[in-house]
Design a protein around this motif. Structure first.
Motif, mmCIF file in Angstrom:
data_model
loop_
_atom_site.group_PDB
_atom_site.id
_atom_site.type_symbol
_atom_site.label_atom_id
_atom_site.label_comp_id
_atom_site.label_asym_id
_atom_site.label_seq_id
_atom_site.Cartn_x
_atom_site.Cartn_y
_atom_site.Cartn_z
ATOM 1 N N MET A 1 23.945 24.125 35.739
ATOM 2 C CA MET A 1 23.683 25.032 35.219
ATOM 3 C C MET A 1 22.702 25.966 35.642
ATOM 4 O O MET A 1 21.500 25.778 36.172
ATOM 5 N N THR A 2 23.825 27.110 36.180
ATOM 6 C CA THR A 2 22.353 28.389 37.318
ATOM 7 C C THR A 2 21.020 28.805 35.710
ATOM 8 O O THR A 2 21.156 29.114 35.167
ATOM 9 N N PRO A 3 20.154 28.828 37.000
ATOM 10 C CA PRO A 3 18.969 29.033 36.083
ATOM 11 C C PRO A 3 19.137 31.263 35.349
ATOM 12 O O PRO A 3 19.451 31.799 36.306
ATOM 13 N N ARG A 4 18.695 31.421 34.192
ATOM 14 C CA ARG A 4 18.849 32.251 33.711
ATOM 15 C C ARG A 4 16.969 33.092 34.455
ATOM 16 O O ARG A 4 16.115 32.365 34.317
ATOM 17 N N SER A 5 17.842 34.458 34.608
ATOM 18 C CA SER A 5 16.063 35.333 34.651
ATOM 19 C C SER A 5 15.218 35.576 33.770
ATOM 20 O O SER A 5 15.564 35.077 32.328
ATOM 21 N N PRO A 6 14.067 35.440 34.159
ATOM 22 C CA PRO A 6 12.876 35.093 32.846
ATOM 23 C C PRO A 6 13.197 36.463 32.170
ATOM 24 O O PRO A 6 12.836 36.257 30.548
ATOM 25 N N LYS A 7 13.724 38.285 31.913
ATOM 26 C CA LYS A 7 13.537 38.990 31.659
ATOM 27 C C LYS A 7 14.867 38.093 30.671
ATOM 28 O O LYS A 7 15.210 38.514 29.161
ATOM 29 N N ALA A 8 16.285 37.547 30.805
ATOM 30 C CA ALA A 8 17.090 36.803 30.573
ATOM 31 C C ALA A 8 17.346 35.951 29.168
ATOM 32 O O ALA A 8 17.398 35.887 28.070
ATOM 33 N N ASN A 9 15.939 35.331 29.646
ATOM 34 C CA ASN A 9 15.372 33.880 29.000
ATOM 35 C C ASN A 9 14.572 35.004 27.177
ATOM 36 O O ASN A 9 14.808 34.649 26.806
ATOM 37 N N SER A 10 14.051 36.364 27.922
ATOM 38 C CA SER A 10 13.239 36.592 26.853
ATOM 39 C C SER A 10 13.929 36.995 25.345
ATOM 40 O O SER A 10 13.646 36.500 24.581
ATOM 41 N N VAL A 11 15.241 37.460 26.200
ATOM 42 C CA VAL A 11 16.109 37.402 24.399
ATOM 43 C C VAL A 11 15.892 36.423 23.808
ATOM 44 O O VAL A 11 15.729 36.250 22.383
ATOM 45 N N LEU A 12 16.556 35.184 24.465
ATOM 46 C CA LEU A 12 16.417 34.271 23.668
ATOM 47 C C LEU A 12 15.343 33.721 22.962
ATOM 48 O O LEU A 12 14.986 33.315 22.143
ATOM 49 N N VAL A 13 14.542 33.445 23.442
ATOM 50 C CA VAL A 13 12.848 33.106 23.233
ATOM 51 C C VAL A 13 12.592 34.284 21.859
ATOM 52 O O VAL A 13 12.041 33.630 20.706
ATOM 53 N N GLN A 14 12.486 35.513 22.044
ATOM 54 C CA GLN A 14 12.154 35.779 21.250
ATOM 55 C C GLN A 14 12.865 36.231 20.454
ATOM 56 O O GLN A 14 11.832 36.320 18.224
ATOM 57 N N ALA A 15 14.085 35.581 19.843
ATOM 58 C CA ALA A 15 15.075 35.950 18.245
ATOM 59 C C ALA A 15 14.630 34.286 17.892
ATOM 60 O O ALA A 15 14.558 34.129 16.803
ATOM 61 N N LEU A 16 14.070 33.371 18.372
ATOM 62 C CA LEU A 16 13.840 31.936 18.078
ATOM 63 C C LEU A 16 12.430 32.119 17.332
ATOM 64 O O LEU A 16 12.266 31.435 16.347
#
Length: 196
Positions: A1-16
């Motif tokens: 799996m291609t690593p996502r950018s920290p900015k893209a990860n922030s959406v998932l982390v904030q929602a969780l």
């Protein structure tokens, strides 16, 4: 799996993180959201709402670090949230295991894992044992073809047990006949007939 950018990860982390801090809104979505955060390893590097880059080497640090640099939760809370979802529970167990580059004699290695390692007959401990010693049955559990307990019995890691009603001898006998082979029933009758 291609690593996502920290900015893209922030959406998932904030929602969780938001879901965990909520008082019931979206709790049914949390196991799936947590699974996605773990599968994509979004927890490793993300950007906070204030634009700060946060990086974690260990999942447990991500879980316990205060919001918004982490979830501000406990491992036990996450286990409770995902208890009914064996796939996510298995991913959680993997994420909590000591990374291969951490040695047992490191200062923090053992201390941090004392409270997060499952033990005994927990579902998580069963999944870990199956993953290690019986990957075929582990795959059946994750696919929903077997329960963790059934797979552990099938692998010989747990003994099969039954409940026997004690309301009457007839009820007890019927339960035993349904669950034991005829030879086992005869042996049980012989043992019960023996004088102490």
């Amino acid at each position: 799996m291609t690593p996502r950018s920290p900015k893209a990860n922030s959406v998932l982390v904030q929602a969780l993180g938001s879901g965990i801090r909520s008082t019931g809104n979206g709790l049914t979505d949390l196991p799936l959201l947590l699974r996605k955060v773990m599968e994509e390893e979004a927890w490793r590097a993300f950007v906070t709402p204030r634009g700060e880059l946060v990086e974690h080497e260990r999942f447990v640090d991500f879980v316990t670090t205060s919001p918004t640099a982490g979830l501000g939760a406990t491992v036990e809370l996450l286990r409770t949230i995902v208890a009914a979802d064996e796939v996510t529970l298995d991913l959680l167990d993997r994420a909590l295991q000591r990374p291969s580059h951490v040695h047992r004699d490191d200062d923090q290695g053992d201390v941090d894992n004392i409270h997060i390692r499952p033990s005994g007959t927990s579902k998580e401990a069963g999944l870990r044992r199956l993953r290690k010693d019986r990957p075929d049955l582990h795959a059946d559990v994750l696919a929903g073809r077997l329960s963790t307990h059934s797979a552990m019995v099938k692998a010989g890691f747990r003994k099969r047990k039954i409940s026997v009603p004690v309301s009457s001898a007839e009820d007890a006998a019927q339960a035993i006949k349904r669950n034991l082979e005829p030879e086992q029933v005869k042996e049980l009758a012989r043992l019960l007939a023996e004088d102490d």
